[in-house]
Design a protein around this motif. Structure first.
Motif, mmCIF file in Angstrom:
data_model
loop_
_atom_site.group_PDB
_atom_site.id
_atom_site.type_symbol
_atom_site.label_atom_id
_atom_site.label_comp_id
_atom_site.label_asym_id
_atom_site.label_seq_id
_atom_site.Cartn_x
_atom_site.Cartn_y
_atom_site.Cartn_z
ATOM 1 N N GLU A 121 4.942 12.132 2.380
ATOM 2 C CA GLU A 121 3.442 12.185 3.076
ATOM 3 C C GLU A 121 3.511 12.762 4.580
ATOM 4 N N GLU A 122 4.723 12.619 5.212
ATOM 5 C CA GLU A 122 4.700 13.442 6.410
ATOM 6 C C GLU A 122 4.896 14.966 6.356
ATOM 7 N N THR A 123 5.663 15.302 5.261
ATOM 8 C CA THR A 123 5.876 16.673 4.964
ATOM 9 C C THR A 123 4.470 17.228 4.707
ATOM 10 N N ASP A 124 3.685 16.647 4.035
ATOM 11 C CA ASP A 124 2.277 17.211 3.971
ATOM 12 C C ASP A 124 1.335 17.074 5.036
ATOM 13 N N LEU A 125 1.468 15.859 5.996
ATOM 14 C CA LEU A 125 0.618 15.924 7.082
ATOM 15 C C LEU A 125 1.157 17.179 7.976
ATOM 16 N N PHE A 153 -2.757 10.603 6.634
ATOM 17 C CA PHE A 153 -1.873 10.877 5.651
ATOM 18 C C PHE A 153 -2.693 10.639 4.099
ATOM 19 N N ASP A 154 -2.335 11.548 3.263
ATOM 20 C CA ASP A 154 -2.702 11.449 2.112
ATOM 21 C C ASP A 154 -2.234 10.552 1.354
ATOM 22 N N PRO A 155 -3.408 9.337 0.944
ATOM 23 C CA PRO A 155 -2.839 8.108 0.350
ATOM 24 C C PRO A 155 -2.199 8.271 -1.088
ATOM 25 N N ARG A 156 -2.475 9.338 -1.739
ATOM 26 C CA ARG A 156 -1.762 9.491 -3.029
ATOM 27 C C ARG A 156 -0.091 9.572 -2.895
ATOM 28 N N PHE A 157 0.407 9.944 -1.838
ATOM 29 C CA PHE A 157 1.768 9.883 -1.552
ATOM 30 C C PHE A 157 2.256 8.422 -1.257
ATOM 31 N N PHE A 158 2.554 7.516 -2.189
ATOM 32 C CA PHE A 158 3.088 5.985 -1.988
ATOM 33 C C PHE A 158 4.378 5.941 -0.995
ATOM 34 N N VAL A 200 1.688 11.569 17.378
ATOM 35 C CA VAL A 200 0.788 12.477 16.965
ATOM 36 C C VAL A 200 -0.416 12.385 17.785
ATOM 37 N N ARG A 201 -1.236 13.477 17.959
ATOM 38 C CA ARG A 201 -2.547 13.275 18.703
ATOM 39 C C ARG A 201 -3.454 12.567 17.348
ATOM 40 N N SER A 202 -4.035 11.371 18.069
ATOM 41 C CA SER A 202 -4.918 10.895 17.146
ATOM 42 C C SER A 202 -6.208 11.452 16.883
ATOM 43 N N ASP A 203 -6.707 12.332 17.586
ATOM 44 C CA ASP A 203 -8.015 13.177 17.318
ATOM 45 C C ASP A 203 -7.526 14.106 16.036
ATOM 46 N N VAL A 204 -6.599 14.622 16.129
ATOM 47 C CA VAL A 204 -5.981 15.881 15.247
ATOM 48 C C VAL A 204 -5.789 14.879 13.786
ATOM 49 N N PHE A 205 -5.001 13.887 14.028
ATOM 50 C CA PHE A 205 -4.701 13.075 12.850
ATOM 51 C C PHE A 205 -6.017 12.556 12.241
ATOM 52 N N ARG A 206 -7.106 12.097 12.866
ATOM 53 C CA ARG A 206 -8.166 11.709 12.253
ATOM 54 C C ARG A 206 -8.995 12.829 11.636
ATOM 55 N N ARG A 207 -8.900 14.150 12.257
ATOM 56 C CA ARG A 207 -9.695 15.281 11.846
ATOM 57 C C ARG A 207 -8.896 15.795 10.423
ATOM 58 N N VAL A 208 -7.769 15.609 10.141
ATOM 59 C CA VAL A 208 -7.264 16.079 8.826
ATOM 60 C C VAL A 208 -7.213 14.958 7.892
ATOM 61 N N GLY A 209 -7.883 13.859 8.271
ATOM 62 C CA GLY A 209 -7.953 12.742 7.157
ATOM 63 C C GLY A 209 -6.685 11.946 7.110
ATOM 64 N N LEU A 258 0.789 -1.190 0.003
ATOM 65 C CA LEU A 258 -0.082 -0.018 -0.010
ATOM 66 C C LEU A 258 0.717 1.254 -0.033
ATOM 67 N N GLY A 259 2.228 1.011 0.182
ATOM 68 C CA GLY A 259 2.953 2.272 0.418
ATOM 69 C C GLY A 259 2.889 2.610 1.788
ATOM 70 N N PHE A 260 3.727 3.627 2.190
ATOM 71 C CA PHE A 260 3.857 4.140 3.830
ATOM 72 C C PHE A 260 2.775 4.697 4.234
ATOM 73 N N GLY A 261 2.248 5.683 3.627
ATOM 74 C CA GLY A 261 1.003 6.572 4.269
ATOM 75 C C GLY A 261 -0.182 5.723 4.406
ATOM 76 N N ARG A 262 -0.662 5.084 3.222
ATOM 77 C CA ARG A 262 -1.814 4.386 3.337
ATOM 78 C C ARG A 262 -1.830 3.140 4.354
ATOM 79 N N GLY A 263 -0.621 2.534 4.352
ATOM 80 C CA GLY A 263 -0.330 1.621 5.338
ATOM 81 C C GLY A 263 -0.361 2.233 6.894
ATOM 82 N N CYS A 264 0.176 3.392 7.142
ATOM 83 C CA CYS A 264 0.011 3.874 8.535
ATOM 84 C C CYS A 264 -1.469 4.103 8.683
ATOM 85 N N ASN A 265 -2.413 4.679 7.593
ATOM 86 C CA ASN A 265 -3.671 4.804 7.740
ATOM 87 C C ASN A 265 -4.540 3.564 8.117
#
Length: 318
Positions: free
Chosen positions: A207-211, A198-203, A187-196, A81-88
């Motif tokens: 991805e962390e820069t965008d976050l 990691f953007d899954p398009r970053f394989f 990372v605060r889980s509620d904030v991570f959830r609120r912003v959606g 899945l890549g890194f970001g999607r795997g983290c999600n």
């Protein structure tokens, strides 16, 4: 700070630890054992749970984790899945107020994790913090500013693209920053959830820069906490741009992700001018180095062999 929830069977309440560590593995059999062993004291103390998401490794990683670390929740992604999607995906299994995104080739001792937790838990304005990280090449991980089209062009001509980048020395007092390396992030889980998430398009890469950028846009702070110390084996992979990174592999992901990041946050025109402009600038720099009798740093060759002005493929909806 711990919370609890009741299992569906009406059994005794199950304590939810303050932190869930999410580790995304891909052919990580050689390194993940040290990462998990180092986290075991934190697990035993009730500070965290651990979720490992395996991206279809063929080196025995999932079997190894299942047999040697039965206290870890293993999630097999069924593909890479890549890194970001795997983290999600791993985050979906977390109920903790904090989530630790943790590379499989890094180690974070119990006392260091406690330091990070106590720091962020006492500061509601902080949404991400990261430790001091010693890389495998002996250098210390940096924190600093987010990439920009101008910074990219400055790098291409051999200037310091991002002069505000600074190391996080071991034992250093915490400082606020605008970018932290994704090798180890609390990372605060509620904030991570609120912003959606990691953007899954970053394989892979950025991805962390965008976050970091999106979380700051929500009004939260990022801090580097040098009084917590971690180790990370893969030193070259953390450079913003380095020939060694390109030579290792995944250069296509790096450049596609970088272009996508710039387009997303700086617009098509600025991103395209910067990415297209880098190529002739690197060529001129290569010629100048040759005329001056200096070794060719390989940057121009690496760049023209990688994708130019290509975006990562969109993620299809399920």
């Amino acid at each position: 700070m711990t919370s609890s929830h009741h299992a569906g069977t009406g059994s005794e309440p199950t304590k939810v630890p303050p932190i869930t560590a999410v580790i995304v593995s891909y052919h990580s059999r050689r390194t993940i054992g040290a990462a998990l062993s180092t986290l075991r004291p934190s697990k035993d103390s009730g500070l965290l749970d651990v979720v490992v998401v395996d991206n279809d490794s063929s080196d025995g990683t999932p079997q190894y984790v299942r047999e040697e670390f039965p206290w870890v929740k293993l999630v097999e992604a069924g593909g890479n899945l890549g890194f970001g999607r795997g983290c999600n995906l791993g985050f979906e299994h977390s109920r903790s107020p904090y989530t630790l995104f943790h590379n499989p080739d890094a180690t974070l001792p119990h006392e260091a994790l406690k330091t990070l937790f106590e720091f962020i838990d006492a500061r509601p304005e902080v949404a991400i913090c990261a430790p001091s990280i010693r890389e495998g090449d002996g250098l210390m991980q940096t924190a600093g500013v987010l990439p920009t089209p101008t910074g990219l062009l400055r790098q291409a001509v051999g200037l310091e693209g991002y002069p505000e980048m600074r190391e996080i020395p071991s034992g250093a007092e915490p400082f606020q920053t605008t970018w932290l390396c994704g090798a180890m992030l609390l990372v605060r889980s509620d904030v991570f959830r609120r912003v959606g998430g990691f953007d899954p398009r970053f394989f892979l890469y950025f991805e962390e820069t965008d976050l970091c950028r999106r979380i700051m846009e929500e009004g939260y702070e990022l801090w580097a906490v040098g009084t917590a110390c971690a180790e990370h084996e893969c030193g070259a992979s953390t450079k913003l741009l380095a020939t060694s990174l390109v030579d290792q592999c995944a250069s296509d992901h790096f450049y596609k992700s970088r272009y996508y990041y710039l387009v997303k946050h700086h617009g098509w025109l600025a991103a395209t001018v910067a990415e297209a402009g880098v190529v002739p600038l690197l060529g001129v720099r290569s010629i100048a180095r040759r005329i001056a009798g200096k070794d060719n740093d390989g940057a121009f060759k690496a760049r023209i062999e990688a994708p130019i002005l290509q975006l990562p493929a969109p993620i299809e909806s399920a």
